[in-house]
Enzyme design. Structure first.
Site, PDB file in Angstrom:
ATOM      1  CD  GLU A 151      32.248 -10.252  -8.177  1.00 46.00           C
ATOM      2  OE1 GLU A 151      31.194  -9.649  -7.686  1.00 46.00           O
ATOM      3  OE2 GLU A 151      32.210 -11.077  -8.878  1.00 46.00           O
ATOM      4  N   GLY A 194      29.325 -16.199 -11.680  1.00 43.88           N
ATOM      5  CA  GLY A 194      28.878 -17.166 -10.456  1.00 43.88           C
ATOM      6  C   GLY A 194      30.217 -17.535  -9.599  1.00 43.88           C
ATOM      7  CG  ASP A 196      19.348 -12.751 -14.248  1.00 44.79           C
ATOM      8  OD1 ASP A 196      20.180 -11.950 -14.383  1.00 44.79           O
ATOM      9  OD2 ASP A 196      19.733 -14.107 -14.599  1.00 44.79           O
ATOM     10  CG  HIS A 254      30.879 -11.865 -13.431  1.00 40.95           C
ATOM     11  ND1 HIS A 254      30.086 -11.921 -14.601  1.00 40.95           N
ATOM     12  CD2 HIS A 254      30.039 -11.160 -12.668  1.00 40.95           C
ATOM     13  CE1 HIS A 254      29.108 -11.199 -14.573  1.00 40.95           C
ATOM     14  NE2 HIS A 254      29.021 -10.688 -13.019  1.00 40.95           N
ATOM     15  CG  HIS A 256      28.652  -6.030 -15.071  1.00 43.18           C
ATOM     16  ND1 HIS A 256      29.930  -6.929 -15.295  1.00 43.18           N
ATOM     17  CD2 HIS A 256      27.891  -6.445 -14.044  1.00 43.18           C
ATOM     18  CE1 HIS A 256      29.610  -7.785 -14.417  1.00 43.18           C
ATOM     19  NE2 HIS A 256      28.575  -7.753 -13.744  1.00 43.18           N
ATOM     20  CG  HIS A 271      23.820  -9.416 -13.649  1.00 44.09           C
ATOM     21  ND1 HIS A 271      24.040 -10.761 -14.002  1.00 44.09           N
ATOM     22  CD2 HIS A 271      24.971  -8.582 -13.353  1.00 44.09           C
ATOM     23  CE1 HIS A 271      25.388 -10.893 -13.855  1.00 44.09           C
ATOM     24  NE2 HIS A 271      25.753  -9.464 -13.283  1.00 44.09           N
TER      25      HIS A 271
END
Length: 331
Positions: free
Chosen positions: A200, A170, A16, A197, A12, A14
């Site tokens: 969370e 998101g 970016d 995701h 996991h 990212h």
């Protein structure tokens, strides 16, 4: 602490969310983008978590600076290349780099499919120079709505041969998973694996939805599963992997402290769980940091940490032969 006989993975992570501070500085100046600081040294606090700062808003602002300098496709390719380098230099044997082409494209109106191509090209270039195995996961950024996610999906599916999975990320509260059931039917039809995701910001129902409707076989974060005994039992029984990111969870205020992190609860319940960095550029960490935290703050033993390493290999979106090859390379 890290068992060198077991492959070290980060699932996991990212792409970016991992742009080097000096790269932000150089790309900003190269493209005439106004930066929030007048020197490389003073830029760091604007793009990385400093000390014990924990705020989701502050975290996301730092993330925005990382994609804000992606002014052309060469910049995207550079960042992808550097992500491979960073993974290798941190000692990883295998990493799954996930990225949202819409998010990376939006500031400078880059073509979404072009961003996907640039990421693929940058990773390929990195793999020629560094000894690490990399796979890519495409992200649908739910925060931008269904139509934007359709554009994102089209761009990603055009290069599906370079992806192993798709993710939903998101605003979990504002854009619940059921809005994207049709998107993920197309993902399943494309024979890509699915992670999401979930659990969370929202409760366990978000995780049930991701598993039962989207088709997720792994869940990112998932901290709220511990409040649902039936879900915990289901996760353990069906080997649904939890991609845990303790430092990121602290930085985004998902948990108030390491002491309150549910990692131990998952392990004790027999749930498949591993350690990951999430946005290592923003959090200013690497995978070694997460293992140190797991030992010092989460109180995992060396034997438990070795199991966490093995869990990561089991959870990876890899063929059995690739999994065996990872282990063989450690002998």
């Amino acid at each position: 602490m890290i068992d060198t006989s077991i492959p070290l993975v980060d699932l996991h992570r990212h792409l970016d969310g991992n742009v080097r501070v000096n790269t932000i500085w150089e790309l900003g100046h190269q493209h005439g983008i106004a930066l929030p600081a007048d020197s490389l040294e003073t830029l760091a606090p604007f793009v990385q978590i400093q000390g014990k700062e924990t705020s989701l808003v502050a975290f996301l602002k730092k993330l925005d600076w990382m994609v804000g300098v992606l002014a052309d496709l060469d910049a995207v390719k550079r960042v992808a290349y550097e992500n491979v380098a960073d993974a290798a230099l941190s000692g990883l044997d295998y990493a799954e780099l996930r990225f949202s082409p819409y998010y990376m494209a939006m500031n400078h109106k880059l073509p979404i499919e072009g961003v996907v191509e640039a990421v693929v090209d940058g990773v390929k270039a990195g793999l020629k120079d560094y000894n690490v195995k990399i796979n890519l996961i495409g992200i649908l950024s739910r925060s931008f709505g269904q139509a934007a996610c359709t554009q994102e999906l089209e761009g990603l599916l055009a290069h599906k041969q370079h992806l192993v999975a798709m993710d939903l990320a998101g605003d979990e509260m504002g854009f619940p998973g059921e809005l994207f059931n049709d998107h993920f039917k197309r993902v399943r039809d494309a024979d890509l694996a699915i992670t999401a995701h979930a659990g969370e910001a929202a409760g366990s129902q978000s995780m049930w939805q991701a598993i039962q409707e989207l088709g997720a076989t792994r869940i990112g974060h998932g901290v709220n599963a511990i409040h649902d005994p039936k879900l915990m039992e289901y996760l353990a029984k069906h080997r649904i992997g939890i991609e845990s990111c303790p430092t990121s969870n602290l930085h985004t205020s998902t948990v108030a402290s390491y002491a309150e992190h549910p990692f131990r609860t998952f392990m004790d319940a027999g749930v498949l769980i591993n350690l990951n960095t999430d946005d290592p550029g923003v959090s200013a960490i690497d995978i070694n940091h997460e293992y140190r935290i797991a030992k010092a703050e989460l109180k995992l033993t060396d034997a438990e940490l070795a199991q966490v390493q093995r869990n990561g290999v089991e959870m990876a979106f890899l063929s059995d032969s690739d999994r065996k090859a990872l282990y063989a390379a450690k002998v």
